[in-house]
Design an enzyme around this catalytic site. Structure first.
Site, PDB file in Angstrom:
ATOM      1  N   CYS A 139       0.844  -1.197   0.000  1.00 26.85           N
ATOM      2  CA  CYS A 139       0.000   0.000   0.000  1.00 26.85           C
ATOM      3  C   CYS A 139       0.885   1.254   0.000  1.00 26.85           C
ATOM      4  O   CYS A 139       1.969   1.257  -0.600  1.00 26.85           O
ATOM      5  CB  CYS A 139      -0.962  -0.034   1.185  1.00 26.85           C
ATOM      6  SG  CYS A 139      -2.271   1.216   1.069  1.00 26.85           S
ATOM      7  N   ASP A 160      -3.092   1.049  10.186  1.00 29.91           N
ATOM      8  CA  ASP A 160      -4.314   1.848  10.360  1.00 29.91           C
ATOM      9  C   ASP A 160      -4.765   1.794  11.809  1.00 29.91           C
ATOM     10  O   ASP A 160      -5.262   2.783  12.346  1.00 29.91           O
ATOM     11  CB  ASP A 160      -5.416   1.348   9.427  1.00 29.91           C
ATOM     12  CG  ASP A 160      -5.151   1.842   8.024  1.00 29.91           C
ATOM     13  OD1 ASP A 160      -4.495   1.099   7.261  1.00 29.91           O
ATOM     14  OD2 ASP A 160      -5.530   2.979   7.717  1.00 29.91           O
TER      15      ASP A 160
HETATM   16  C1  RUB Z   1      -3.759   3.125   3.742  1.00 27.90           C
HETATM   17  C2  RUB Z   1      -3.015   2.105   4.542  1.00 27.90           C
HETATM   18  C3  RUB Z   1      -1.702   2.522   5.135  1.00 27.90           C
HETATM   19  C4  RUB Z   1      -1.940   3.041   6.550  1.00 27.90           C
HETATM   20  C5  RUB Z   1      -0.725   3.716   7.139  1.00 27.90           C
HETATM   21  O1  RUB Z   1      -5.087   2.751   3.440  1.00 27.90           O
HETATM   22  O2  RUB Z   1      -3.474   1.013   4.772  1.00 27.90           O
HETATM   23  O3  RUB Z   1      -0.814   1.451   5.208  1.00 27.90           O
HETATM   24  O4  RUB Z   1      -3.011   3.977   6.538  1.00 27.90           O
HETATM   25  O5  RUB Z   1      -0.379   4.849   6.380  1.00 27.90           O
HETATM   26  P1  RUB Z   1      -6.017   3.745   2.572  1.00 27.90           P
HETATM   27  P2  RUB Z   1       0.412   6.088   7.003  1.00 27.90           P
HETATM   28  O6  RUB Z   1      -5.294   4.073   1.327  1.00 27.90           O
HETATM   29  O7  RUB Z   1      -7.272   2.959   2.354  1.00 27.90           O
HETATM   30  O8  RUB Z   1      -6.267   4.984   3.431  1.00 27.90           O
HETATM   31  O9  RUB Z   1       1.701   5.520   7.557  1.00 27.90           O
HETATM   32  O10 RUB Z   1       0.643   7.024   5.866  1.00 27.90           O
HETATM   33  O11 RUB Z   1      -0.435   6.669   8.077  1.00 27.90           O
END
Ligand code: RUB
Length: 307
Positions: free
Chosen positions: A124, A193
């Site tokens: 992701c 998340d």
């Molecule tokens: C994003 C996702 C990321 C986490 C952490 O999901 O799963 O791995 O949110 O990201 P989506 P960060 O695209 O559905 O929001 O480290 O940038 O907070």
């Protein structure tokens, strides 16, 4: 209210996405909204703030960063509206400053775990995970990254662009190539998340597949997560809700015409049990997942908001 609704819509539609970005945007939106309420009495003010907080929190269910950011921002004790607004502005400024600094600290702590020559798999698009990878690269370590596409929204494309702009050699794979490719990998680094009190990680759908393949291949899994990604409400036995997203993200509905027996499921996140995770890198240190309770207690507090 228009600006707050516009931020809520951007979070809902994923124009603003990623647990950290959502949290910062929601905190700023609540702060700016509070500023517009100076003419109200304190009771009306508190009601409006609660309504706005709910509007923001209801946009997406899974990333606990969102309710945590809103909870930390909305707190006010003064009975004077001007002072209550100042409290909220202060809370938000502190939250956003800490969130920004946390990314740098996570980068520095996490980079200690990356060795020269490492091949890192990520999934992701996580700013916290990328902070670790970029910091290690900036320290002169000769690293490369394997990034998953992350269907259906393909956040992997954001990741490969960011890595490429940083000069880091990167290979894109489809999600189903994770297990085959794991033999080339030294270490998996992903974001979060939510992290529940039992140390389980909730992150983009497919994360648990990376963790399973990594365990089979005896590769370490490192999670990059600010302390505000831990979920206090899991202490009350609450489960983290997994967002169910529209089938249209998976397949054009036109292509399903004439297939009455087919339904499409599109869960946005999955759960990786603690035993698949070697270390969680936070801004206050690197912890095993079993320390999740201590992090919640020490950094978020266990006096829970019961609504
Ligand atoms: C994003 C996702 C990321 C986490 C952490 O999901 O799963 O791995 O949110 O990201 P989506 P960060 O695209 O559905 O929001 O480290 O940038 O907070």
């Amino acid at each position: 209210m228009d600006d707050l609704l516009s931020t809520a819509e951007k979070i809902r539609s994923m124009e603003i996405r990623g647990a950290g970005r959502i949290a910062v945007a929601a905190s700023a939106a609540l702060r700016d909204y509070a500023r517009t309420l100076a003419s109200l009495d304190i009771e009306e003010f508190s009601i409006k703030i609660e309504e706005a907080a709910k509007t923001l929190v209801d946009t997406r269910p899974t990333a606990v960063s969102l309710p945590n950011a809103v909870m930390l921002t909305k707190k006010h004790t003064s009975l004077n509206v001007g002072e209550a607004i100042d409290e909220i502005i202060g809370n938000s400024d502190t939250f956003i400053k800490n969130a920004t600094e946390a990314l740098g600290k996570i980068g520095r702590i996490g980079a200690e775990r990356i060795r020269d020559g490492d091949v890192i798999m990520t999934h992701c698009n996580s700013h916290a995970a990328l902070s670790i990878i970029k910091t290690a690269f900036d320290q002169g370590k000769d690293i490369s990254v394997i990034a998953t596409e992350s269907r259906p929204r393909r956040q992997g494309f954001i990741t490969i662009r960011e890595l490429s702009e940083h000069g880091i050699p990167t290979t894109l794979i489809v999600d189903s190539a994770v297990r085959l490719t794991m033999k080339e990998v030294d270490l998996v680094v992903v974001g979060a998340d939510s992290i529940s009190v039992n140390g389980a990680l909730i992150n983009k759908i497919g994360t648990s597949q990376l963790a399973l393949a990594a365990q089979e291949a005896r590769k370490n899994v490192i999670v990059a997560a600010e302390t505000y990604k831990f979920s206090p409400r899991t202490l009350l036995g609450e489960m983290v809700e997994i967002e169910d997203r529209s089938a249209d993200e998976v397949i054009d509905p036109q292509l399903l015409k004439g297939m009455p027996n087919v339904k499409v499921k599109n869960p946005g996140f999955d759960v990786t049990p603690a035993e698949y995770i070697d270390l969680i890198i936070t801004e206050v240190g690197a912890f095993p997942p079993a320390m999740a309770f201590a992090i919640i207690r020490d950094y978020l507090g266990i006096e829970l908001d019961h609504h």
